[in-house]
Design a protein around this motif. Sequence first.
Motif, short mmCIF file in Angstrom:
data_model
loop_
_atom_site.label_atom_id
_atom_site.label_comp_id
_atom_site.label_asym_id
_atom_site.label_seq_id
_atom_site.Cartn_x
_atom_site.Cartn_y
_atom_site.Cartn_z
N ASP A 46 0.83 -1.21 0.00
CA ASP A 46 0.00 0.00 0.00
C ASP A 46 0.86 1.26 0.00
O ASP A 46 0.57 2.23 -0.71
CB ASP A 46 -0.91 0.02 1.23
N ILE A 47 1.90 1.23 0.83
CA ILE A 47 2.81 2.38 0.88
C ILE A 47 3.42 2.62 -0.50
O ILE A 47 3.44 3.74 -1.01
CB ILE A 47 3.91 2.15 1.94
N ILE A 103 13.26 4.32 -1.88
CA ILE A 103 13.46 3.44 -0.73
C ILE A 103 13.39 4.17 0.61
O ILE A 103 12.77 3.70 1.56
CB ILE A 103 14.79 2.63 -0.86
N ASP A 104 13.99 5.37 0.68
CA ASP A 104 13.99 6.11 1.94
C ASP A 104 12.56 6.39 2.43
O ASP A 104 12.27 6.30 3.62
CB ASP A 104 14.77 7.43 1.80
N ASP A 105 11.71 6.77 1.47
CA ASP A 105 10.31 7.04 1.85
C ASP A 105 9.63 5.77 2.35
O ASP A 105 8.85 5.80 3.31
CB ASP A 105 9.53 7.59 0.65
N ARG A 118 14.95 2.55 -6.16
CA ARG A 118 13.72 3.08 -6.74
C ARG A 118 12.88 1.92 -7.28
O ARG A 118 13.40 1.07 -7.97
CB ARG A 118 14.03 4.06 -7.88
N PHE A 119 11.60 1.93 -6.88
CA PHE A 119 10.75 0.79 -7.25
C PHE A 119 9.58 1.22 -8.12
O PHE A 119 9.02 2.31 -7.94
CB PHE A 119 10.21 0.11 -5.98
N MET A 120 9.23 0.36 -9.04
CA MET A 120 8.05 0.59 -9.87
C MET A 120 7.23 -0.68 -9.93
O MET A 120 7.75 -1.78 -9.72
CB MET A 120 8.46 0.99 -11.30
#
Length: 669
Positions: free
Chosen positions: A611-612, A627-629, A664-666
């Motif tokens: 969800d995040i 990632i940090d977020d 970084r994720f997608m």
Amino acid sequence: MAGNIESFLKSKKEDIDKLASKYPLKKSLILDFQEFWSYDKETAEKLRVSPEEVLVEFEDTLNNMGVLTSVEKPKFFVRFRNMPKDPGYTVMVRHINAEHIGKFISVEGVVNRKSEILPKVNNALFVCNKCDGREWVKQDKKFLKEPGFCRQCGRQSEFRFMPEESEWIDVQELEIQEPLELLKGGEQARTIKLWCENDITDVVSPGDKIILTGIVRLQPPKVKGSVFYKFLEVNHLEGVEREFEDIEITPEEESEIINLSKDSKLYDKIVGSIAPSIYGYNEVKEAIALQMFGGRPGKVLPDGTAVRPDIHLLLIGDPGVAKSRMLQFVNQIAPKSIYVTGKGTTGAGLTATAEKSELAEGAWTLKAGALVLAGGGIAAIDEFDKMTEEDRSAMHEAMEQQTISVAKAGIIARFKANTSILAASNPKFSRFDNYKPLAEQFDIPPTLISRFDLIFPLRDILDSEADRAIEKHMLKMHKSVSDMKEIEPKVSPDILRKYIAYARIHVKPVLTEDAADKIENFYVSLRARSSGGTAASTPRQLEALVRLSEASAKMRLSNTVSVVDVERAVKLTEFVLMEIAYDKTTGQLDIDRVITSYPSSTRARIRVIEDILRNLVGSSDSKTAVIDDVLEQAGAQGISKSDIDQVLNDLKNKGVIYEPRHGRFMFTE
Ligand code: ADP
Ligand code: MG
């Protein structure tokens, strides 16, 4: 004729005196048509074919009998009830045709719309523009009739209408539709408008089943034309409590029903007759069978609250798993049911509304929706998640209190909605995710979900064996006639309808002590098995168990709920809980999976992190989550860094997300 009318009225002296003592609160003398028919067949027949004349004669005679001396000019009405059931007198809405125009008939129906009460001129006062002469014109039609010429000055003239000095009466327009239980297999109900005047305005509400007598009238088209619209000028109307009694059961059918109830394979036979052309879903079919019988009506808790007998079911699942087909099937065989979609494209509406409508020329109208019209039966609601905000809030009340309230434009009304709901809904993200609580996968608030007795997730099983079986089953349906036999229902739909109606009328099962103990034991064991104090069981579920057990007893036409009935209810409840509340990682039942979203295990962590990720992706122009977020937000929910890394790896391995650049994720889709 007149002599007979007068002597008949004289024989009703007691009723007339009673009426006179209540005047003007009560104005109508209500006579029994069949009684009058025995008294004077000829005039009764005349009443049927030229009602206006006979009714006027009755009213004039009564008003001239001098029954009320204290009032100067009392005006009583004469109304007839209880016409014979034969087709010459009692007509179904769909059979009202040209030959009935101007005739006195009896019709049965369910009120689906009601206009506000409107004033109508009964005796209009006009004033001549040339000589100020006063001219009274009796109004009997819907359109204002003006005087042709002035009797005072003898000229053709223009007149001024004097509303304040004219005489007015209350009128109300209603619309009724054919009772659903008189329709066969999903037939569309026909409607007709009713015109009510004086003391028969505001006596019924939408959803009420009524029987009325009245004259078939014609209303000319608004635009010039030769096609007129039928409506009924109501003479008398009254509510009827009967529900399933209208379904005719012959003595032969009754003995067939009794025999079937003693069949050792009864349960399988009935379940096997529910949607036989749909493969599998045995538990769903069992639940639907129980729903059609329902629990025992009329139960009240010590504190006075009523316990609903209606069983509500929810089927939620992937597209193409035959949810709609199942609902349509139920609509075909249930003795009383309606099929609607949450989107309300059917126009009938789901709950109830107040609106300006063409009924009564744009006056405010209360309109009953599916839940009100199917009272005592089943409302099959497809696309349950798509319903409007308004319907959704009304649904909360309807599903527990069995009422629907409308408060709009100064109209406050409450309708009865003792309807069982069979709802179908799609997952929000089109496919099921086993890791997420159901509540998050549907656009249905948890408060509403918790009102369902049983919830069945229907998954599109990618199991090749099941696929082949469905294929075979479907081919069989489409192939030769000899193969068709295998999927023929075990009980014919006609007998099944009658069987259910019979059970609903005659069987009122009560719990035996053993049965009550068994329910209690199971309920307690559920609490023990549920995780972390959040109960897998709620008092609502206890009630559901009782309802399901009672329905099982009704299916056997048994007036006692015994242990076998409870066993069935328990089996179904177990099945559903394993489907929706069993957490493989903890081995415990976790009702949170269904109705809340509080993380308590691995799958909960996956859910939270996914969800995040979605939120971050959704709010970023480049559709990436950094990632940090993720660490910050997931950390705030008490998830450790190693767990977060673990979940991100899992999601990557499953192909749900990918990492185009480090950190970084997608999402892949
Ligand atoms: P849904 O409403 O769940 O999206 P539908 O009721 O429109 O699905 O059904 C889709 C099609 O799939 C129908 O033609 C139905 O006959 C077929 N189908 C799916 N599952 C089954 C099954 N178990 N048995 C028979 N037919 C099935
Ligand atoms: Mg569908």
